[in-house]
Design a protein around this motif. Structure first.
Motif, PDB file in Angstrom:
ATOM      1  N   MET A   1      12.770  33.368 -30.368  1.00  0.00           N
ATOM      2  CA  MET A   1      11.606  32.599 -29.938  1.00  0.00           C
ATOM      3  C   MET A   1      10.770  32.168 -31.145  1.00  0.00           C
ATOM      4  SD  MET A   1      11.782  31.978 -26.773  1.00  0.00           S
ATOM      5  CE  MET A   1      10.174  31.399 -26.315  1.00  0.00           C
ATOM      6  N   TRP A   2      10.702  32.997 -32.169  1.00  0.00           N
ATOM      7  CA  TRP A   2       9.998  32.639 -33.401  1.00  0.00           C
ATOM      8  C   TRP A   2      10.602  31.354 -33.971  1.00  0.00           C
ATOM      9  CZ3 TRP A   2       6.845  36.608 -36.099  1.00  0.00           C
ATOM     10  CH2 TRP A   2       6.260  36.130 -37.275  1.00  0.00           C
ATOM     11  N   ARG A   3      11.936  31.299 -34.011  1.00  0.00           N
ATOM     12  CA  ARG A   3      12.626  30.109 -34.515  1.00  0.00           C
ATOM     13  C   ARG A   3      12.436  28.905 -33.592  1.00  0.00           C
ATOM     14  NH1 ARG A   3      16.701  30.415 -38.555  1.00  0.00           N
ATOM     15  NH2 ARG A   3      16.730  28.203 -38.051  1.00  0.00           N
ATOM     16  N   VAL A   4      12.483  29.125 -32.282  1.00  0.00           N
ATOM     17  CA  VAL A   4      12.273  28.033 -31.325  1.00  0.00           C
ATOM     18  C   VAL A   4      10.872  27.454 -31.520  1.00  0.00           C
ATOM     19  CG1 VAL A   4      11.949  27.510 -28.867  1.00  0.00           C
ATOM     20  CG2 VAL A   4      13.954  28.789 -29.610  1.00  0.00           C
ATOM     21  N   PHE A   5       9.880  28.313 -31.633  1.00  0.00           N
ATOM     22  CA  PHE A   5       8.513  27.850 -31.845  1.00  0.00           C
ATOM     23  C   PHE A   5       8.402  27.089 -33.156  1.00  0.00           C
ATOM     24  CE2 PHE A   5       6.075  31.179 -29.099  1.00  0.00           C
ATOM     25  CZ  PHE A   5       6.744  30.740 -27.985  1.00  0.00           C
ATOM     26  N   GLY A   6       9.037  27.604 -34.200  1.00  0.00           N
ATOM     27  CA  GLY A   6       8.999  26.935 -35.497  1.00  0.00           C
ATOM     28  C   GLY A   6       9.647  25.560 -35.447  1.00  0.00           C
ATOM     29  N   LYS A   7      10.768  25.446 -34.770  1.00  0.00           N
ATOM     30  CA  LYS A   7      11.435  24.141 -34.648  1.00  0.00           C
ATOM     31  C   LYS A   7      10.568  23.139 -33.904  1.00  0.00           C
ATOM     32  CE  LYS A   7      16.351  25.310 -34.746  1.00  0.00           C
ATOM     33  NZ  LYS A   7      17.603  25.215 -33.973  1.00  0.00           N
ATOM     34  N   ALA A   8       9.741  23.627 -32.999  1.00  0.00           N
ATOM     35  CA  ALA A   8       8.882  22.750 -32.209  1.00  0.00           C
ATOM     36  C   ALA A   8       7.554  22.473 -32.908  1.00  0.00           C
ATOM     37  CB  ALA A   8       8.637  23.359 -30.837  1.00  0.00           C
ATOM     38  N   GLY A   9       7.389  22.943 -34.128  1.00  0.00           N
ATOM     39  CA  GLY A   9       6.166  22.687 -34.870  1.00  0.00           C
ATOM     40  C   GLY A   9       5.001  23.577 -34.481  1.00  0.00           C
TER      41      GLY A   9
ATOM     42  N   GLY B   1       9.199   5.998 -37.993  1.00  0.00           N
ATOM     43  CA  GLY B   1       9.061   6.446 -39.375  1.00  0.00           C
ATOM     44  C   GLY B   1       8.466   7.825 -39.539  1.00  0.00           C
ATOM     45  N   GLN B   2       8.068   8.467 -38.452  1.00  0.00           N
ATOM     46  CA  GLN B   2       7.474   9.798 -38.531  1.00  0.00           C
ATOM     47  C   GLN B   2       8.550  10.852 -38.289  1.00  0.00           C
ATOM     48  OE1 GLN B   2       3.852  10.919 -37.736  1.00  0.00           O
ATOM     49  NE2 GLN B   2       3.083   9.096 -38.746  1.00  0.00           N
ATOM     50  N   PRO B   3       8.467  11.993 -38.961  1.00  0.00           N
ATOM     51  CA  PRO B   3       9.464  13.043 -38.735  1.00  0.00           C
ATOM     52  C   PRO B   3       9.205  13.781 -37.431  1.00  0.00           C
ATOM     53  CG  PRO B   3       7.826  13.789 -40.301  1.00  0.00           C
ATOM     54  CD  PRO B   3       7.510  12.341 -40.007  1.00  0.00           C
ATOM     55  N   TYR B   4      10.235  14.458 -36.954  1.00  0.00           N
ATOM     56  CA  TYR B   4      10.067  15.354 -35.827  1.00  0.00           C
ATOM     57  C   TYR B   4       9.185  16.502 -36.273  1.00  0.00           C
ATOM     58  CZ  TYR B   4      13.998  13.080 -33.559  1.00  0.00           C
ATOM     59  OH  TYR B   4      14.812  12.177 -32.969  1.00  0.00           O
ATOM     60  N   PRO B   5       8.504  17.188 -35.348  1.00  0.00           N
ATOM     61  CA  PRO B   5       7.701  18.338 -35.753  1.00  0.00           C
ATOM     62  C   PRO B   5       8.570  19.383 -36.456  1.00  0.00           C
ATOM     63  CG  PRO B   5       7.233  17.735 -33.484  1.00  0.00           C
ATOM     64  CD  PRO B   5       8.397  16.905 -33.931  1.00  0.00           C
ATOM     65  N   GLY B   6       8.130  19.819 -37.609  1.00  0.00           N
ATOM     66  CA  GLY B   6       8.849  20.842 -38.358  1.00  0.00           C
ATOM     67  C   GLY B   6       9.995  20.284 -39.192  1.00  0.00           C
ATOM     68  N   GLN B   7      10.136  18.977 -39.276  1.00  0.00           N
ATOM     69  CA  GLN B   7      11.234  18.376 -40.042  1.00  0.00           C
ATOM     70  C   GLN B   7      10.656  17.619 -41.225  1.00  0.00           C
ATOM     71  OE1 GLN B   7      13.090  15.105 -38.090  1.00  0.00           O
ATOM     72  NE2 GLN B   7      14.882  15.118 -39.392  1.00  0.00           N
ATOM     73  N   GLN B   8      11.357  17.682 -42.355  1.00  0.00           N
ATOM     74  CA  GLN B   8      10.934  16.928 -43.514  1.00  0.00           C
ATOM     75  C   GLN B   8      11.525  15.542 -43.433  1.00  0.00           C
ATOM     76  OE1 GLN B   8      11.209  18.767 -47.229  1.00  0.00           O
ATOM     77  NE2 GLN B   8      10.291  20.664 -46.554  1.00  0.00           N
ATOM     78  N   TYR B   9      10.762  14.564 -43.905  1.00  0.00           N
ATOM     79  CA  TYR B   9      11.238  13.184 -43.805  1.00  0.00           C
ATOM     80  C   TYR B   9      11.180  12.558 -45.162  1.00  0.00           C
ATOM     81  CZ  TYR B   9      12.203   8.890 -41.298  1.00  0.00           C
ATOM     82  OH  TYR B   9      12.791   7.784 -40.799  1.00  0.00           O
TER      83      TYR B   9
ATOM     84  N   ARG C   1      17.831  20.519 -31.986  1.00  0.00           N
ATOM     85  CA  ARG C   1      16.665  19.921 -32.615  1.00  0.00           C
ATOM     86  C   ARG C   1      15.624  19.594 -31.558  1.00  0.00           C
ATOM     87  NH1 ARG C   1      17.737  14.813 -36.346  1.00  0.00           N
ATOM     88  NH2 ARG C   1      16.612  13.762 -34.689  1.00  0.00           N
ATOM     89  N   TYR C   2      14.388  19.894 -31.857  1.00  0.00           N
ATOM     90  CA  TYR C   2      13.299  19.600 -30.928  1.00  0.00           C
ATOM     91  C   TYR C   2      13.055  18.097 -30.908  1.00  0.00           C
ATOM     92  CZ  TYR C   2       8.686  19.827 -28.749  1.00  0.00           C
ATOM     93  OH  TYR C   2       7.613  19.658 -27.911  1.00  0.00           O
ATOM     94  N   VAL C   3      13.085  17.511 -29.717  1.00  0.00           N
ATOM     95  CA  VAL C   3      12.906  16.066 -29.591  1.00  0.00           C
ATOM     96  C   VAL C   3      11.614  15.704 -28.881  1.00  0.00           C
ATOM     97  CG1 VAL C   3      15.357  15.525 -29.718  1.00  0.00           C
ATOM     98  CG2 VAL C   3      14.310  15.966 -27.498  1.00  0.00           C
ATOM     99  N   GLY C   4      10.842  16.668 -28.491  1.00  0.00           N
ATOM    100  CA  GLY C   4       9.573  16.403 -27.823  1.00  0.00           C
ATOM    101  C   GLY C   4       9.513  17.102 -26.486  1.00  0.00           C
ATOM    102  N   PRO C   5       8.333  17.119 -25.895  1.00  0.00           N
ATOM    103  CA  PRO C   5       8.187  17.797 -24.600  1.00  0.00           C
ATOM    104  C   PRO C   5       9.147  17.242 -23.560  1.00  0.00           C
ATOM    105  CG  PRO C   5       6.048  17.183 -25.485  1.00  0.00           C
ATOM    106  CD  PRO C   5       7.089  16.546 -26.364  1.00  0.00           C
ATOM    107  N   ALA C   6      10.008  18.089 -23.073  1.00  0.00           N
ATOM    108  CA  ALA C   6      11.018  17.753 -22.060  1.00  0.00           C
ATOM    109  C   ALA C   6      11.847  16.540 -22.458  1.00  0.00           C
ATOM    110  CB  ALA C   6      10.375  17.568 -20.698  1.00  0.00           C
ATOM    111  N   GLY C   7      12.127  16.426 -23.752  1.00  0.00           N
ATOM    112  CA  GLY C   7      13.003  15.366 -24.245  1.00  0.00           C
ATOM    113  C   GLY C   7      12.344  14.006 -24.304  1.00  0.00           C
ATOM    114  N   ALA C   8      11.030  13.970 -24.365  1.00  0.00           N
ATOM    115  CA  ALA C   8      10.304  12.693 -24.387  1.00  0.00           C
ATOM    116  C   ALA C   8      10.729  11.859 -25.584  1.00  0.00           C
ATOM    117  CB  ALA C   8       8.801  12.944 -24.443  1.00  0.00           C
TER     118      ALA C   8
END
Length: 141
Positions: A28-36, A130-138, A114-121
C-alpha cells in the motif's frame, strides 16, 4: 505435549500474520506513492482509507458510509474496482482484488502498473498535455 504443539502453532500463525501485514503495508505504501500520495499514510489507520478514497476519486465522507453494516461491503467492492481502474487494470483484476487482495495489491504496488488517475480518468493520459503523471518524472527516463 499437545500444549507445546498448540503454542508452536500459535507462534507460527503469528509470524505468518505479521509477514502478511508487513507485505500489505509495504504494498500500500508503494500504491500510495505511485498515485502521488504520501506513502507513510499506509500505516495510519482511518487516514489510509481517506487517502485510498482520494486515489480512486471518491469523496472523503464515504468513510462514514463504511461504518454502516453490510453497506461497507458494497463500498469496499466499489473502491477496489475503482482502484483497479485507476491503475489501468480491468474489471476482472478489480474482482480478483476483492477476493485476493493479498496478491493483487502487491501486484499494483511492486509491478509495472501505472497510476492513470481516479478510476482511470483521462484514458491513461496525463491530467494536462505535457504534464507528468503523479509521481512520475517528465520526460520519462
Amino acid at each position: 505435549m499437545s500444549g507445546q504443539l498448540s503454542a508452536g502453532a500459535g507462534i507460527g500463525f503469528s509470524f505468518v500474520g505479521l509477514a502478511l501485514a508487513v507485505l500489505m503495508i509495504a504494498a500500500m505504501w508503494r500504491v500510495f506513492g505511485k498515485a502521488g500520495q504520501p506513502g507513510w499514510a499506509a500505516i495510519i489507520p482511518i487516514y489510509n482509507t481517506v487517502v485510498l478514497l482520494r486515489i480512486v476519486g471518491r469523496p472523503w465522507w464515504w468513510i462514514l458510509l463504511m461504518l454502516i453494516p453490510l453497506g461497507n461491503i458494497v463500498l469496499v467492492v466499489i473502491v477496489y474496482l475503482d482502484l483497479a481502474k485507476s491503475f489501468s487494470k480491468g474489471t476482472g483484476f478489480g474482482v480478483l482484488t476483492i477476493f485476493f487482495s493479498y496478491v493483487c495489491i502487491p501486484i499494483l504496488g511492486f509491478g509495472g502498473a501505472r497510476y492513470v488517475g481516479p478510476a482511470g480518468a483521462g484514458g491513461g493520459r496525463p491530467p494536462y498535455p505535457g504534464q507528468p503523471y503523479p509521481g512520475q518524472q517528465y520526460p520519462p527516463r
